[in-house]
Every structure is written in structure tokens, then in C-alpha cells.
Design an enzyme around this catalytic site. Sequence first.
Site, PDB file in Angstrom:
ATOM      1  CG  ASN A 295      -1.991   1.033   1.179  1.00  0.00           C
ATOM      2  OD1 ASN A 295      -1.700   2.229   1.116  1.00  0.00           O
ATOM      3  ND2 ASN A 295      -3.241   0.613   1.217  1.00  0.00           N
TER       4      ASN A 295
ATOM      5  CG  HIS B 225      -6.060  -0.302  -2.151  1.00  0.00           C
ATOM      6  ND1 HIS B 225      -7.279  -0.820  -1.788  1.00  0.00           N
ATOM      7  CD2 HIS B 225      -6.129   1.034  -1.913  1.00  0.00           C
ATOM      8  CE1 HIS B 225      -8.058   0.138  -1.346  1.00  0.00           C
ATOM      9  NE2 HIS B 225      -7.393   1.285  -1.413  1.00  0.00           N
TER      10      HIS B 225
ATOM     11  CD  GLU C 267      -4.853  -6.123  -1.854  1.00  0.00           C
ATOM     12  OE1 GLU C 267      -4.587  -4.891  -1.870  1.00  0.00           O
ATOM     13  OE2 GLU C 267      -5.511  -6.650  -0.950  1.00  0.00           O
TER      14      GLU C 267
ATOM     15  CB  CYS D 148     -10.876  -3.359  -0.367  1.00  0.00           C
ATOM     16  SG  CYS D 148     -10.050  -2.626  -1.802  1.00  0.00           S
TER      17      CYS D 148
ATOM     18  CB  CYS E 176      -7.774  -5.318  -4.229  1.00  0.00           C
ATOM     19  SG  CYS E 176      -6.912  -3.785  -3.787  1.00  0.00           S
TER      20      CYS E 176
ATOM     21  CG  ASP F 258      -6.563   2.221   3.049  1.00  0.00           C
ATOM     22  OD1 ASP F 258      -5.995   2.949   2.222  1.00  0.00           O
ATOM     23  OD2 ASP F 258      -6.491   0.990   3.035  1.00  0.00           O
TER      24      ASP F 258
HETATM   25 ZN   LIG Z   1      -7.765  -2.885  -1.902  1.00  0.00          ZN
END
Ligand SMILES: [Zn+2]
Length: 143
Positions: free
Chosen positions: A39, A50, A52, A77, A80, A140
Amino acid sequence: MDEFMQAAIAQAQKSRLEGGIPIGSVLVKSDKIIGQGHNKRVQDGDPMTHAEIDCLRNAGRIGNYKGTILYSTLMPCYLCAGAVVQFGIKKVVAGESANFPGAREFMESHDVEVIDLDLDECKQMMDEFIQNNPLLWNEDIGE
Ligand SMILES: [Zn+2]
């Protein structure tokens, strides 16, 4: 511990040392890491970076994602998970989902196998960060 999750944790720790959010990710194909990232929202001032996404960017253009496995220290999330579904990544391994439930059901509803390792190391790392930086964390997750 799983060597790939260990690598994702190392990425998360790197982010923490940079003053960022401790979430790390690696992309694995044929038992090799082909991309890794963390991140960088704080570091780069970029809400899209992020762990990922950074990982997938660093892997570059790999043709197709058949047989790849995405590791993340925290359950991905929706942003991602959307990338996972869009690219056809069929397996995701998360370090934990206690601090954030993520988009597990969304991925599973698109035939992605999701494994939650429920690791104390990941839970503690995230929990400590959230306790010390509640505003950063809320930003976030859009709260
Ligand atoms: Zn994410």
C-alpha cells in the site's frame, strides 16, 4: 509459515517503515513470485495504490493470469477484488480478515477460491496500526 505470505508480510513491514499502511501483497505463478507490492496511499498520495494494485502493477503485463495466486496480508477490498475478478485470478490467499472483512463473498461469487490464513502476525500488525492511526485507516476504507 507459507513463504509467499512471509514475502507479503515483508512488503507490509516495508510500507510501515515508510510511514504508510502495513498491507503487502505478492503474485505467484508456478511457485515463483512474479510481482510484489505494498500500500502506497500515504507515500504516493494516491488513493488507488492499494497493496494488491501495486503488486499487479509491478508484475507488469504477464499475458494472462491462469494459474496465478494473489497473496495479501489483509482480505482484499472491493477495489482489489474487482481487479482479481477482472483479470481472472482464480485463487486469493489472505493473511487475515478480522480487522477488515473485505470482499470475500464478491470474489467467491465469481468463482475465486479464497483462503483466509487467519494469522496472528497479520492481525497484530494491522490492529496495532489501526489503534495508532484511526483516521488514516478510516480514510483507506472510505469511512
Ligand atoms: Zn484494496
